[in-house]
Design an enzyme around this catalytic site. Structure first.
Site, short mmCIF file in Angstrom:
data_model
loop_
_atom_site.label_atom_id
_atom_site.label_comp_id
_atom_site.label_asym_id
_atom_site.label_seq_id
_atom_site.Cartn_x
_atom_site.Cartn_y
_atom_site.Cartn_z
N GLN A 29 0.85 -1.21 0.00
CA GLN A 29 0.00 0.00 0.00
C GLN A 29 0.88 1.26 0.00
OE1 GLN A 29 -2.09 -1.15 3.56
NE2 GLN A 29 -0.09 -1.57 4.50
N ASP A 52 1.15 -12.74 6.30
CA ASP A 52 -0.25 -12.71 5.87
C ASP A 52 -1.11 -13.45 6.90
OD1 ASP A 52 -1.89 -13.48 2.71
OD2 ASP A 52 -2.72 -13.14 4.70
N GLY A 53 -2.09 -12.76 7.42
CA GLY A 53 -2.96 -13.37 8.43
C GLY A 53 -3.71 -14.57 7.90
N HIS A 74 -10.39 1.77 18.95
CA HIS A 74 -9.58 0.71 19.55
C HIS A 74 -10.12 0.26 20.90
CE1 HIS A 74 -6.42 2.16 16.59
NE2 HIS A 74 -6.61 0.90 16.30
N ASP A 122 -8.34 -6.74 12.65
CA ASP A 122 -8.25 -5.28 12.63
C ASP A 122 -7.75 -4.86 11.25
OD1 ASP A 122 -6.28 -2.85 14.53
OD2 ASP A 122 -8.06 -2.62 13.29
N SER A 123 -8.62 -5.00 10.27
CA SER A 123 -8.18 -4.84 8.87
C SER A 123 -8.70 -3.54 8.27
CB SER A 123 -8.74 -6.02 8.06
OG SER A 123 -10.16 -5.90 8.04
N ASP A 156 -10.90 -1.62 5.18
CA ASP A 156 -12.24 -1.96 4.68
C ASP A 156 -12.12 -3.08 3.65
OD1 ASP A 156 -13.32 1.52 4.67
OD2 ASP A 156 -13.07 0.04 6.28
N ASP A 209 -0.73 -0.61 13.36
CA ASP A 209 -0.55 0.71 13.97
C ASP A 209 -0.35 0.58 15.48
OD1 ASP A 209 -3.65 0.27 13.05
OD2 ASP A 209 -3.48 0.82 15.17
N GLU A 259 0.87 -8.84 11.10
CA GLU A 259 0.72 -7.66 10.24
C GLU A 259 1.52 -7.90 8.96
OE1 GLU A 259 -0.67 -4.39 9.98
OE2 GLU A 259 0.45 -4.65 8.08
N1 SAM Z 1 -6.73 0.20 13.10
C1 SAM Z 1 -7.21 0.79 11.84
C2 SAM Z 1 -8.49 1.51 12.10
O1 SAM Z 1 -8.57 2.14 13.15
O2 SAM Z 1 -9.39 1.43 11.27
C3 SAM Z 1 -7.42 -0.25 10.77
C4 SAM Z 1 -6.48 -1.34 10.85
S1 SAM Z 1 -4.98 -1.18 10.10
C5 SAM Z 1 -4.90 0.24 9.28
C6 SAM Z 1 -5.17 -2.41 8.84
C7 SAM Z 1 -3.89 -3.23 8.74
O3 SAM Z 1 -4.14 -4.50 8.16
C8 SAM Z 1 -2.83 -2.56 7.87
O4 SAM Z 1 -1.68 -2.28 8.64
C9 SAM Z 1 -2.53 -3.60 6.77
O5 SAM Z 1 -1.17 -3.62 6.37
C10 SAM Z 1 -2.94 -4.89 7.46
N2 SAM Z 1 -3.28 -6.01 6.58
C11 SAM Z 1 -3.95 -5.96 5.42
N3 SAM Z 1 -4.09 -7.20 4.90
C12 SAM Z 1 -3.48 -8.07 5.78
C13 SAM Z 1 -3.29 -9.48 5.82
N4 SAM Z 1 -3.76 -10.27 4.83
N5 SAM Z 1 -2.63 -10.01 6.88
C14 SAM Z 1 -2.15 -9.21 7.88
N6 SAM Z 1 -2.30 -7.87 7.90
C15 SAM Z 1 -2.97 -7.30 6.86
#
Ligand code: SAM
Length: 284
Positions: free
Chosen positions: A33, A140-141, A64, A158-159, A161, A88, A108
């Site tokens: 990203q 990757d989760g 959170h 916590d992904s 959208d 984050d 993450e």
């Molecule tokens: N905490 C934020 C909020 O307040 O809305 C949203 C969560 S955070 C920005 C989303 C995270 O998910 C990002 O850091 C992204 O890199 C991670 N992410 C996306 N796809 C993922 C995956 N398949 N496995 C693990 N992490 C992932």
């Protein structure tokens, strides 16, 4: 000349949201990203991924606290937690407030998010990344839960959208593997964006969860920087009672945990599960 971010409605492109950029604090294009951290006079430091605001320093406590304390206090005996996403550090910072939480696995996919947070987002992550209870996996989760031997009392997705790359975190195979990683009586909570904009972000993922868990539902919260009304957290477990814990029980647990919160209270916990018909109608 004043600089502005420009977030286009990710669903239909019918409207735009702009944040005045007082200062750019961090920017990086990673394989996953475009990461941008800006300073805004209203929201403080704001983290954007691919132009979409994700975390705002001045209101992230709302998101959170409700993502974490609702399932932790409803369950009552959470010891081991898996967080997918959440690089984050906002979710793990809240989880570590609970003395009963013994281990948090954070998975993450983008290491740059963690490094950015440690360097520029301490108001969000605090010292959570240094907490000895944390086990951080950069990966990757989806893969993590497919081969995971650990068992968790709580899994938080916590992904971002459910658009683009993160759609895999709303898929039935991912949810089935999450269920395998849950201990008996465990809870899965997911981030399901704003129902007003797109019923597919809530209705479809929860229809998949309904095939896997005995009890599904959702609870809502309004986060000022998530324009468009209330956002929804998806809820899945095999015990309907976990979604209906009496306020008095929650209050006892909240007092015993002595958790410092600025938004969460046991009364707000209970009220968050009260859904307007246009949202509850998405869950059938
Ligand atoms: N905490 C934020 C909020 O307040 O809305 C949203 C969560 S955070 C920005 C989303 C995270 O998910 C990002 O850091 C992204 O890199 C991670 N992410 C996306 N796809 C993922 C995956 N398949 N496995 C693990 N992490 C992932």
């Amino acid at each position: 000349m004043t600089q502005w971010t420009e977030e286009v409605d990710p669903v239909n492109g019918d409207f735009r949201v702009q944040l005045r950029v007082e200062k750019v604090l961090f920017e990086q294009h990673t394989p996953h990203q475009h990461i941008l951290l800006i300073e805004n006079r209203t929201y403080g430091r704001v983290l954007l991924f691919d132009g979409v605001a994700q975390v705002a320093e001045n209101d992230e406590f709302i998101y959170h606290e409700m993502l974490t304390h609702v399932p932790v206090l409803a369950h009552g005996a959470v010891r081991r937690v898996l967080v997918v996403g959440g690089g984050d550090g906002g979710a793990i910072e809240e989880l570590f407030k609970h003395p009963g939480v013994e281990q948090v696995d954070l998975v993450e996919i983008d290491e740059a998010v963690v490094e950015m947070s440690k360097a520029h987002f301490r108001s969000v992550c605090g010292e959570a990344f240094e907490d000895p209870r944390l086990r951080l996996t950069i990966g990757d989760g989806v893969e993590y839960v497919s081969g995971c031997a650990d068992r968790y009392d709580l899994i938080l997705v916590d992904s971002k959208d459910p658009t683009g790359e993160t759609n895999v975190l709303y898929s039935e195979p991912f949810y089935r593997n999450c269920r395998k990683c849950l201990s008996p009586g465990g809870v899965l909570v997911t981030q399901n964006a704003l129902p007003f904009f797109d019923r597919d972000w809530l209705g479809k993922p929860l229809a998949r969860l309904r095939k896997i868990f005995a009890d599904i539902g959702c609870y809502q919260v309004a986060v000022p920087s998530f324009y468009g009304g209330f956002m929804a957290f998806g809820w899945a477990s095999d015990d309907p009672a976990l979604r209906q814990v009496p306020e008095a029980t929650l209050a006892e647990r909240y007092a015993a945990a002595a958790v410092d919160t600025k938004y969460y209270t046991p009364a707000i916990h209970r009220a968050a599960f009260a859904l307007p018909p246009y949202v509850s109608g998405m869950l059938v």
